[in-house]
Motif scaffolding. Structure first.
Motif, short mmCIF file in Angstrom:
data_model
loop_
_atom_site.label_atom_id
_atom_site.label_comp_id
_atom_site.label_asym_id
_atom_site.label_seq_id
_atom_site.Cartn_x
_atom_site.Cartn_y
_atom_site.Cartn_z
N GLY A 1 1.06 -1.27 -0.11
CA GLY A 1 0.18 -0.07 -0.09
C GLY A 1 0.75 1.08 -0.02
O GLY A 1 0.05 2.28 0.03
N HIS A 2 2.15 1.41 -0.52
CA HIS A 2 2.69 2.61 -0.17
C HIS A 2 2.95 2.88 -1.24
O HIS A 2 2.95 2.90 -2.07
N GLN A 3 3.07 4.30 -1.19
CA GLN A 3 2.97 5.06 -2.25
C GLN A 3 3.61 4.83 -3.06
O GLN A 3 3.41 5.21 -5.15
N ILE A 4 4.66 4.80 -3.00
CA ILE A 4 5.77 4.66 -3.96
C ILE A 4 5.19 3.32 -5.48
O ILE A 4 5.73 3.73 -6.07
N GLU A 5 4.77 1.99 -4.68
CA GLU A 5 4.22 1.14 -5.48
C GLU A 5 3.47 1.54 -6.49
O GLU A 5 3.37 0.92 -7.71
N ALA A 6 2.26 2.61 -5.81
CA ALA A 6 1.54 3.20 -6.77
C ALA A 6 2.34 4.07 -7.83
O ALA A 6 1.76 3.46 -9.65
N LEU B 1 4.29 4.47 -13.54
CA LEU B 1 5.06 5.53 -14.30
C LEU B 1 6.00 3.79 -15.40
O LEU B 1 6.12 4.03 -16.55
N ARG B 2 5.42 2.70 -14.69
CA ARG B 2 6.02 1.76 -15.26
C ARG B 2 5.18 1.47 -16.84
O ARG B 2 5.63 0.15 -17.97
N LYS B 3 4.21 1.03 -16.75
CA LYS B 3 3.06 1.43 -17.98
C LYS B 3 3.86 1.78 -19.24
O LYS B 3 3.82 2.03 -20.30
N PRO C 1 7.06 -0.09 -21.27
CA PRO C 1 6.91 -1.39 -21.67
C PRO C 1 8.37 -2.29 -21.34
O PRO C 1 8.70 -3.49 -20.90
N PHE C 2 9.56 -1.52 -21.76
CA PHE C 2 11.03 -2.64 -22.34
C PHE C 2 11.37 -2.86 -20.41
O PHE C 2 12.49 -4.01 -20.62
N VAL C 3 11.05 -2.10 -19.11
CA VAL C 3 11.94 -2.64 -18.29
C VAL C 3 11.15 -3.46 -17.79
O VAL C 3 11.95 -4.94 -16.84
N ASN C 4 9.55 -4.18 -18.62
CA ASN C 4 9.63 -5.71 -17.58
C ASN C 4 9.53 -6.36 -18.41
O ASN C 4 9.03 -6.63 -18.86
N LYS C 5 10.71 -7.00 -18.37
CA LYS C 5 11.59 -8.55 -18.85
C LYS C 5 10.16 -9.61 -18.88
O LYS C 5 10.17 -9.84 -17.49
N LYS C 6 9.85 -10.51 -19.60
CA LYS C 6 9.16 -11.21 -19.28
C LYS C 6 9.80 -13.31 -19.30
O LYS C 6 10.74 -13.65 -20.43
N ASP C 7 9.18 -13.92 -18.34
CA ASP C 7 10.32 -15.16 -17.99
C ASP C 7 9.79 -15.99 -18.22
O ASP C 7 8.65 -16.07 -17.98
#
Ligand code: NDP
Ligand code: MG
Ligand code: MG
Length: 331
Positions: free
Chosen positions: A310-315, A320-322, A325-331
């Motif tokens: 619930g910490h603000q940094i997560e929201a 921002l990560r949306k 998309p390149f930061v989230n490599k799928k394995d």
């Protein structure tokens, strides 16, 4: 000086003709199983029915119950969560071990803290990659590996070291180096590393930095980029060439600030906290707390997990990560 083993120093393959049971098919389990299969070993999976069992079947493995897999295999590698290994061993593994089998672990916790006491006639070793399971698999497919530790707790056959090293070679780790250690050293340093620096220390430091900027009126999105997103770029430089390469790449302003301000943040008080954390790992207090929490159904663990989520940094980070998309490599 630590002893390091590479491809060439592990000559004969002590696993030839042996069936390996991987118990669990999660982060580490899927990586060990797939890497060992790719290096020509006979691998079966021991699991309860569920998501992991389905994934293992999908990936072409024979999936048996933990008891059946233990019975069928010569080497049993337990890669279920640390907190379930004690009951799993008691209920499904112990009675199905045969003299001369090898019982293996990816972390020394349950042997070191006495939760599991194997019979004297089996080899007991650990092979612990120093990185998350998904990287153990990804780096392997790229021709590299994550370095690993190995240790022998019990040598019943006189071949436990050869078997442990062959196993480490089978998961690819000898490509980059396998370091010899003990169950005590692996367990205590692993717990300390994840608690004080890698996971606990780091997330607490990021949160504190984020809160300091936001409480001072700066925009949360800027704060996120500044104290969280950029961290990977800095860590990549340290990973590649130590502090020197990182400091060579940053501005002189940043390097000067690094020297004068870093020690104002990580003070003697912070180091004393680290020593306290280490003491509780060494005297078993942390392990006891974790085991008791698990027996109670993890009430405190779940509450802390919910609070952290619930910490603000997560929201802020999610939004921002949306855009990246390149930061989230799928394995
Ligand atoms: P995960 O939580 O990712 O996976 C656990 C696996 O065990 C899942 O396949 C799960 O299946 C299965 N499992 C859970 N409960 C049971 C049960 N009661 N009976 C049978 N199978 C069960 O674990 P990790 O890979 O993170 O950890 C495994 C070991 O590796 C630990 O000892 C850990 O300390 C060590 N390790 C982990 C690292 C990591 O990167 N995560 C790094 C180095 C070491 P299901 O889907 O059915 O729940
Ligand atoms: Mg760990
Ligand atoms: Mg800057």
């Amino acid at each position: 000086m630590v002893k390091v083993y590479y491809e060439d120093s592990v000559a004969q393959d002590a696993l030839t003709g042996k069936t390996i049971a991987i118990i669990g098919y999660g982060s580490q389990g899927h990586a060990h199983a797939q890497n060992l299969r790719d290096t020509g070993h006979e691998v079966i999976i021991g699991l309860r029915p569920g998501k992991s069992a389905d994934a293992a079947k999908e990936d072409g493995f024979e999936v048996l119950t933990v008891a059946e897999a233990t019975k069928k295999a010569d080497l049993i590698m337990i890669l279920a969560p640390d907190e379930v290994q004690g009951d799993l061993y008691k209920n499904e593994i112990a009675d199905n071990l045969e003299a001369g089998n090898a019982l293996a672990f990816g972390h020394g916790f349950n042997i070191h803290y006495g939760v599991i006491t194997p019979p004297a006639d089996v080899d007991v070793f650990l092979a612990a990659p120093k990185g998350p399971g998904h990287l153990v698999r990804r780096t392997f497919t790229e021709g590299f590996a994550v370095p690993a530790l190995f240790a022998v707790h019990q040598d019943a056959t006189g071949k436990a070291s050869d078997i442990a090293l062959s196993y480490a070679k089978g998961i690819g780790a000898t490509r980059v180096g396998v370091l010899e250690t003990t169950f005590k050293e692996e367990t205590e340093t692993d717990l300390f590393g994840e608690q004080a620096v890698l996971c606990g220390g780091l997330t607490s430091m990021i949160e504190a930095g984020f809160e300091t900027l936001v409480e001072a009126g700066y925009q949360p999105e800027l704060a996120y980029f500044e104290v969280c997103h950029e961290l990977k770029l800095i860590i990549d430089l340290i990973y590649e060439g130590g502090f020197a390469k990182m400091r060579n790449s940053i501005s002189n302003t940043a390097e000067y600030g690094d020297y004068v301000s870093g020690p104002r943040v990580i003070t003697d008080v912070a180091k004393a906290g680290m020593k306290d954390v280490l003491t509780d790992i060494q005297n078993g207090k942390f392990a006891e707390g974790f085991i008791k929490e698990n027996q109670a159904g993890f009430p405190e663990f779940k509450a802390m997990r919910a609070k952290a989520a619930g910490h603000q940094i997560e929201a802020v980070g999610d939004e921002l990560r949306k855009m990246m998309p390149f930061v989230n490599k799928k394995d």
